[in-house]
Every structure is written in C-alpha cells, then in structure tokens.
Design an enzyme around this catalytic site. Sequence first.
Site, short mmCIF file in Angstrom:
data_model
loop_
_atom_site.label_atom_id
_atom_site.label_comp_id
_atom_site.label_asym_id
_atom_site.label_seq_id
_atom_site.Cartn_x
_atom_site.Cartn_y
_atom_site.Cartn_z
N LYS A 167 0.30 -0.97 -0.07
CA LYS A 167 0.49 -0.04 0.11
C LYS A 167 1.14 1.09 -0.06
O LYS A 167 2.22 1.41 0.24
CB LYS A 167 -1.12 0.09 1.18
CG LYS A 167 0.27 -0.27 2.77
CD LYS A 167 -0.83 -0.02 3.68
CE LYS A 167 -0.24 -0.31 5.11
NZ LYS A 167 -1.36 -0.69 6.23
N TYR A 196 14.97 30.22 7.93
CA TYR A 196 13.88 31.44 8.40
C TYR A 196 14.01 31.89 9.17
O TYR A 196 13.97 30.67 10.69
CB TYR A 196 13.00 30.79 7.76
CG TYR A 196 12.44 30.65 6.74
CD1 TYR A 196 12.14 32.46 5.90
CD2 TYR A 196 12.78 29.84 5.33
CE1 TYR A 196 12.16 32.46 4.51
CE2 TYR A 196 12.76 29.51 4.03
CZ TYR A 196 11.88 31.39 3.98
OH TYR A 196 11.86 31.56 2.40
C1 LIG Z 1 -0.79 -2.17 6.76
C2 LIG Z 1 -1.12 -2.91 7.19
C3 LIG Z 1 -0.45 -3.84 6.92
C4 LIG Z 1 1.80 -4.11 7.59
O1 LIG Z 1 1.90 -3.66 9.30
P1 LIG Z 1 4.29 -3.10 8.75
O2 LIG Z 1 3.75 -2.72 10.39
O3 LIG Z 1 3.99 -2.62 8.09
O4 LIG Z 1 3.76 -5.07 8.33
C5 LIG Z 1 -0.71 -5.52 7.59
N1 LIG Z 1 -1.77 -5.99 8.18
C6 LIG Z 1 -3.10 -4.62 8.36
C7 LIG Z 1 -4.55 -4.94 7.46
C8 LIG Z 1 -2.30 -2.98 8.02
O5 LIG Z 1 -3.06 -1.99 7.75
#
Ligand SMILES: *Cc1c(COP(=O)(O)O)cnc(C)c1O
Length: 369
Positions: free
Chosen positions: A41, A262
């Site tokens: 993702k 800044y």
């Molecule tokens: C993002 C996510 C993962 C992966 O989690 P990590 O901590 O990056 O390994 C797994 N399952 C779900 C439902 C998630 O939202």
Amino acid sequence: MQSTWTGGAAALLTIDLKALCVNYRAIARQVAPAQAAAVVKADAYGLGADRVAPALAAAGCRNFFVAHLSEAVALRPLLPEDARLFILNGLMPGAEDLCAEAGAIPVLNGLDQARAWVALCKARGQRLPAVLQVDSGMSRLGLAAADIDTLLREIDLERDFDLTLVMSHLACGDEPEHDANPDQLARFEALTARLPRAPRSFANSGGSFLTPAFGFDLVRPGVSLYGVAPHAGLPSPIQPVVRLEARIIQVRSIPAGQGVGYGLTYAPDKPARIATIGVGYADGWPRHLSNRGAAYYGNTRLPIAGRVSMDSMTLDVTALPEGTLTYGDTVELIGPHQPLEAVAADAGTIAYEILTSLGHRYARVWIGE
Ligand SMILES: *Cc1c(COP(=O)(O)O)cnc(C)c1O
C-alpha cells in the site's frame, strides 16, 4: 555514481531491490510453514509499488495487500496472473463492480461491506472471493463479535461468496512484551472458531517475529520488507533498503552571531561554515528536524542549522576542515551512518511516516534487480 543523478537532481534516493527480496525471504523463513504476503500500500511505503511488487513476485510472493481500489487497479497488470491482490480498506459504496473488474479481492470490514459483496455475487451469479476482517481488539476495522451474530444469521458464508481468508490486525505487534498481543490472539482464535474454516491471517511485520502462534496461514509484513527492524533495539535479519544522499549547492563562512535560515533561529557564537542542500519539507524531510536533525559526511555528524525550508536546508559543517565539502559534493541523509529509524526518532515520528513521505523530486534508482 554521478551518472545516476538524473535531470540535475539535488538528491538521490537509492532503493535496493535485492535487500528487499532478502528481507522477504527472511520473513518467509521466519514464519514457515505459514506463507508471507507483502503489503505494498501507499506506493509500497513510498518506494515505488511498480518496481517493488514485481521484484517481490519474482522472489516468490503471490499475495499482495494494498489499501485502496485505485492501488489495486494500477498494480494488477504488473503482477503474475496467479498473484492475489487484496484491498485492506475494502469496498467504498458503489465500488463493488469496479473491484470485481479489477480482479481484486476486497477485505470486508463490516456488515455493510459484506452485504454489498453478497449482493454483487447474487447479481452476477458468481461466488466471488473476499476476505472477512474481524476486530480482535484494535477497534479500527473489522466485524465485532455482535456483528458476527448478525452476519451468520443473514449470510451463508459457505455459499453466498467465496470466503478466501479471515484476518485481523495487531495494535501492538511492534512491542513484543505487550499484553495486548496474547489478548488479541485469544480473541482472534475465539472469533474465527465461529466462522467456517478458512485460511487465517493475523500478523504484520512485528507479529511475524512474535511466537509461531501468531503466524497462522498467511502473514502480512509491510515495513520490515522495506528495511525497518520489526522490534526496535532487538536483533533481526532485516537489512536496510533505502539510501538518501544530497549534493551541496553552496558553502559559506559566517561570522559569530550571524543567523541562518528563516527566523534566523541558528546563530552560533563562533564563526561557522554553513552548507546548503536541496532537500526540504516539500521533499518529505520533516520541518520538525529544524535545529535537531543532521546529515553525515563519512562519520562526521553535520547538524541541521536553522529551519528546514521548503526546498532546501542548511547544515553546520564547521566540524570538517575548511574546503572538505564543496559545490556538488555528497552528504548522507539516510544510510549506514544515519538509519531511517534514527531520522524518525529525531523527527518525533515513526519510520513509516518518513518512508511514505519520501519526495518525488529526488532522482530515484532501483538497484539489485
Ligand atoms: C499496513 C498493514 C499491515 C502491514 O503492517 P507493517 O507494520 O508495516 O508490517 C498489515 N496489515 C494491515 C491490516 C495493515 O493495515
């Protein structure tokens, strides 16, 4: 390496696909006989899902998780036909047909999503695959115990669609000693015992390195594929994947008391040398690192001097002999001297946020294919 700084870019992001696949295999070995999926993702946590997902497929991964339908649509043509692509957020109202057309498998997180998928299956006369998520204690997504009663009354889980997986998610998988882990495990066991027998998935990266009881049939690591240790401070087989280097635009000497950047918030009481690099908060380098983060030149820490600007920031390079750094030279922002986790800690955030914010003005190279 100079030739890889394409388009006159001020910074170079190097993504090591070989290390990515080493991490994938290390997790797969860790959880065997459970299988390892890959969570890709958010553009594979900012590293380019179009490069990362095919590399993982070549390493043997056949199960991929994204968060949104649009991510699944983009990724589907890049994956082997036998690879499965799951959408963690599930279905938005009216998106059922698009999801089926995209060849993606929704995670049904609640009764409304489950009802919508069953309606689609009935309308199309097909038993289409879907995942059920149950809430084992994180209170974010998934069916609560009471929802499961309703679901079992309303829907025939053996016939109305193809239940390919039952899953839940850990709230504290990154903290191996946390009481919530065994509590969630017990609740997941109890909730899934009420459902038809289907493969189960529970662990993220952290969960994959808890006890074997957390592995079930399929684990869903994300961040550890991308080089972040599952449990901070404990040994792990995970290798770094990301390196970020920036080039010096300009170096100047300033007198004692002269302010920098800044707000003129950095004003050393001795004469100093200041180097400017072309990375700023618009590139995902947190503004919170103003006067607290650093870059490295070899082993020398070069503190960020003053505020991080939108497109640049200034470093105090006085620790290096005059003339060491000049126009076009390279300093390390993420790498062996300053791991991703250290940048995140300095910025008061987590490595996930640094990764997913990595800028799109960097020259990007993917090595180790
Ligand atoms: C993002 C996510 C993962 C992966 O989690 P990590 O901590 O990056 O390994 C797994 N399952 C779900 C439902 C998630 O939202």
